[in-house]
Write an enzyme that holds these catalytic residues in place. Structure first.
Site, PDB file in Angstrom:
ATOM      1  N   SER A  23      44.342  39.721  47.960  1.00  0.00           N
ATOM      2  CA  SER A  23      45.555  39.406  48.129  1.00  0.00           C
ATOM      3  C   SER A  23      46.064  38.214  46.922  1.00  0.00           C
ATOM      4  O   SER A  23      45.224  37.325  46.635  1.00  0.00           O
ATOM      5  CB  SER A  23      46.351  38.803  49.954  1.00  0.00           C
ATOM      6  OG  SER A  23      48.108  38.955  49.286  1.00  0.00           O
ATOM      7  N   ASN A  24      47.148  37.322  47.046  1.00  0.00           N
ATOM      8  CA  ASN A  24      47.221  36.200  46.358  1.00  0.00           C
ATOM      9  C   ASN A  24      47.799  35.943  46.731  1.00  0.00           C
ATOM     10  O   ASN A  24      49.113  35.720  48.009  1.00  0.00           O
ATOM     11  CB  ASN A  24      47.339  36.693  44.258  1.00  0.00           C
ATOM     12  CG  ASN A  24      48.848  37.463  45.003  1.00  0.00           C
ATOM     13  OD1 ASN A  24      49.974  37.418  45.470  1.00  0.00           O
ATOM     14  ND2 ASN A  24      49.647  39.129  44.414  1.00  0.00           N
ATOM     15  N   PRO A  25      48.386  33.985  46.284  1.00  0.00           N
ATOM     16  CA  PRO A  25      49.702  33.315  46.993  1.00  0.00           C
ATOM     17  C   PRO A  25      50.922  32.964  46.948  1.00  0.00           C
ATOM     18  O   PRO A  25      51.112  32.132  47.404  1.00  0.00           O
ATOM     19  CB  PRO A  25      48.673  31.572  46.127  1.00  0.00           C
ATOM     20  CG  PRO A  25      47.105  32.363  45.258  1.00  0.00           C
ATOM     21  CD  PRO A  25      47.683  33.425  45.339  1.00  0.00           C
TER      22      PRO A  25
END
Length: 214
Positions: A23-25
């Site tokens: 995923s990513n932030p």
């Protein structure tokens, strides 16, 4: 003229096994700000978001999703009935080639994870764009304008917001962007550090003006 907005927000999650994912932030703040502004101006809005810790703005229809494929299917379904698509979501570019049904235990010192590309949502919708207004986002760490311009044309967009996430206070999960607006024919606009609420207002302004011109 009443417009119907379709907005994407947040990250996607690509599961490796039942407890691990890529995923990513992304916090979803940008997309939620756009949806809030659209509703504030009296427009119908559908908000499609990956997993975030935000409450959807009152007055919009909310569709929660998890993976890039989930988001693609939701956006594709709603695209035909929208006038404006604003794609702020940080969609994963890759996913595991295979998702394990059970948790992978730590046995080997090294492990190779095979990845495959996810579907490029905006590029895949481009042939069906018609008179719709489509706006994209590009989070970049280098070659900001060149990368943004390339995506603008490859994806057939009316506008792209290039955000330099390498700069302080302008990355993921914060309230501001270090933004440059890029267009197919108009001169670029370097806005510098600007709040996501302000960007949202400018995007709705742009969509309103473009709708009048079409």
């Amino acid at each position: 003229m009443p417009l119907k907005f379709l907005v994407s927000a947040g990250p996607t999650r690509e599961y490796i096994d039942p407890v691990r994912f890529l995923s990513n932030p992304s916090s979803g703040k940008m997309g939620f700000a756009v949806a809030k502004e659209a509703v504030k101006r009296g427009y119908e809005c559908v908000l499609v978001s990956g997993p975030v810790n935000l409450r959807p703005p009152k007055g919009c229809r909310f569709i929660p999703v998890v993976s890039a494929e989930d988001m693609y299917q939701a956006i594709k379904k709603e695209f035909a009935s929208c006038d404006v698509l604003i794609m702020t979501a940080a969609v994963s570019d890759f996913k595991p080639a295979k998702t394990l049904k059970q948790k992978e235990h730590k046995i080997a010192e090294k492990s190779i994870l095979e990845l495959v590309r996810t579907k490029d949502i905006l590029k895949s919708l481009s042939p069906d764009k018609g008179k719709r207004i489509v706006i994209g986002f590009a989070a970049e760490t280098n070659d900001l304008e060149a990368s943004g311009k390339r995506k603008l044309f490859v994806k057939g967009l009316d506008m792209i917001v290039a955000n330099d996430v390498s700069k302080p206070l302008a990355g993921f999960a914060v309230g501001k962007l270090n933004a440059t607006f890029l267009y197919p024919k108009k001169e670029k606009e370097r806005l510098g550090l600007i709040s996501k609420a302000s960007v949202a207002r400018k995007l709705i302004d742009f969509a309103e003006q473009e709708a009048k011109n079409k």
